[in-house]
Enzyme design. Structure first.
Site, PDB file in Angstrom:
ATOM      1  N   VAL A 165       0.839  -1.203   0.000  1.00 11.31           N
ATOM      2  CA  VAL A 165       0.000   0.000   0.000  1.00 11.31           C
ATOM      3  C   VAL A 165       0.871   1.248   0.000  1.00 11.31           C
ATOM      4  CG1 VAL A 165      -1.868   1.226   1.146  1.00 11.31           C
ATOM      5  CG2 VAL A 165      -1.797  -1.258   1.229  1.00 11.31           C
ATOM      6  N   ASP A 166       1.932   1.237   0.780  1.00  4.86           N
ATOM      7  CA  ASP A 166       2.864   2.369   0.785  1.00  4.86           C
ATOM      8  C   ASP A 166       3.496   2.556  -0.589  1.00  4.86           C
ATOM      9  OD1 ASP A 166       2.759   3.477   3.361  1.00  4.86           O
ATOM     10  OD2 ASP A 166       4.044   1.917   4.178  1.00  4.86           O
TER      11      ASP A 166
END
Length: 378
Positions: A165-166
């Site tokens: 997600v990052d």
């Protein structure tokens, strides 16, 4: 050779992964990135180990090359004044503090554009807007639905093995920054760019989130299977697992030809992808029985020769060895005068023919450029 982003100055207040990944990608193409860090502590990831490379965190090293480090205590008036001087001359500001933090410091978007009217100001948050929920990747994988579709079955929610997600949010941040810079080139106007982890994940869920939004289907974990394609999963062979990623009827016909069962291509249960998904269990048993007769590498050679997408289950060492065999130059070395040997980094995956990525410096030591205060040459 000049980089595509030569002359661009980025004031980088980002920490951990999403922001630093975005700014590293931009730095690789020539942007001058000044990383502002806390005195004595620096970026959180400086202490995230093991593993270590000498005495530095491999996590930090992996997303902070080609940058300068200046330690500033933003609660100290003199250091805050230095930070203001940096943003006044920068083209881009990147920050990922909790919403409201930069405003309280006098470094929010409205304040910065008074100092620098054409600034491109990128804020990375966990949940967007004024929501002050802490945005860690694992947390967002959970609340954003990713863990619910990852794992062997619905009863065993599982995180992805990297902070995906990052990474996706960092890519969105870099894209937003470049789009805003293109607009500034045309109009002279800066603007604010906002990305958040939750929205980035929902977008990156692609077919899974579209299944819910468009068809009202709430997907569940299916292990290595695909909800809409078959055969598209991991199969056992005589030695180690092999992935088959058969996306169309031609590939399926080639697959069963190699497996010695060409009649399956005309079998009503398997003749189309929709039929194969409906009869997945029967199909997979037949494929598994066939693959058990030889090794993964043997099948890989036979199937790829017929353009059937497949590949053995590799570990990280195997993956880099494959990239090397394919000529992808996935590892680069950067001369580092602070160390006895060059620093090894994963290469930037973007290939530009005229202005390729450059690997000028390894990740900086904390406050390595503090002597010149802002780390930006006049």
């Amino acid at each position: 050779m000049s980089g595509a982003l030569d002359g661009l100055v980025i004031a980088d207040f980002g920490r951990v992964l999403a922001g630093p990944y975005a700014t590293m990608l931009l730095a690789d193409f020539g942007a001058e990135v000044v990383k502002i860090e806390r005195p004595g502590l620096g970026d959180d990831t400086r202490s995230w180990g093991p593993p270590w490379v000498d005495d530095q965190s491999s996590y930090f090293l992996g997303v902070n090359r080609n940058k300068k480090s200046v330690a500033l205590d933003l609660s100290d008036p003199a250091d805050l004044a230095s930070a203001r001087q940096l943003v006044e001359r920068a083209d881009v500001v990147v920050e990922n503090f909790l919403p409201g933090t930069m405003d309280r410091l006098g470094l929010g978007y409205d304040a910065v554009r008074q100092l620098n009217s054409d600034i491109v100001y990128c804020s990375v948050t966990g949940f967007g807007g004024d929501n002050v929920l802490p945005g860690y990747d694992l947390l967002v994988q959970s609340v954003g639905g990713l863990m619910s579709i990852t794992g062997p079955d619905p009863a065993t929610p599982t995180k992805v093995g990297v902070a995906v997600v990052d990474i996706v949010t960092g890519l969105h941040a870099a894209l937003g920054i470049l789009a805003a810079l293109r607009h500034r080139d045309r109009t002279g106007e800066g603007q604010r760019v906002e990305v958040n982890l939750l929205s980035s994940l929902l977008s990156a869920l692609a077919n899974q989130s579209s299944a819910y939004v468009g068809a009202g289907v709430v997907p569940e974990a299916m292990g290595n299977r695909h909800p809409s394609i078959a055969p598209y999963e991991l199969f056992d062979t005589a030695d180690r697992p092999l992935v088959l990623a058969v996306g169309n009827d031609r590939q399926f016909a080639s697959l069963v030809e190699v497996l010695g069962a060409p009649e399956l291509a005309d079998d009503a249960r398997f003749a189309t992808n929709t039929a194969r998904v409906e009869h997945r269990d029967e199909l997979c048993k037949t494929i598994t029985d066939a693959l058990a007769t030889n090794t993964a590498d043997w099948w890989f050679d036979k199937l790829t020769a017929q353009r059937v997408p497949c590949g053995p289950l590799n570990n990280m060492a195997d993956a880099f060895a494959l990239a090397e065999r394919l000529g992808l130059a996935a590892i680069v070395e950067i001369d580092d005068p602070r160390r006895e040997r060059p620093a090894r980094h994963v290469a930037n995956p973007i290939r530009l023919s005229a202005t390729p990525a450059e690997y000028r410096t390894a990740a900086p030591r904390l406050n390595e450029n503090g002597a010149d205060r802002l780390g930006v040459e006049d």
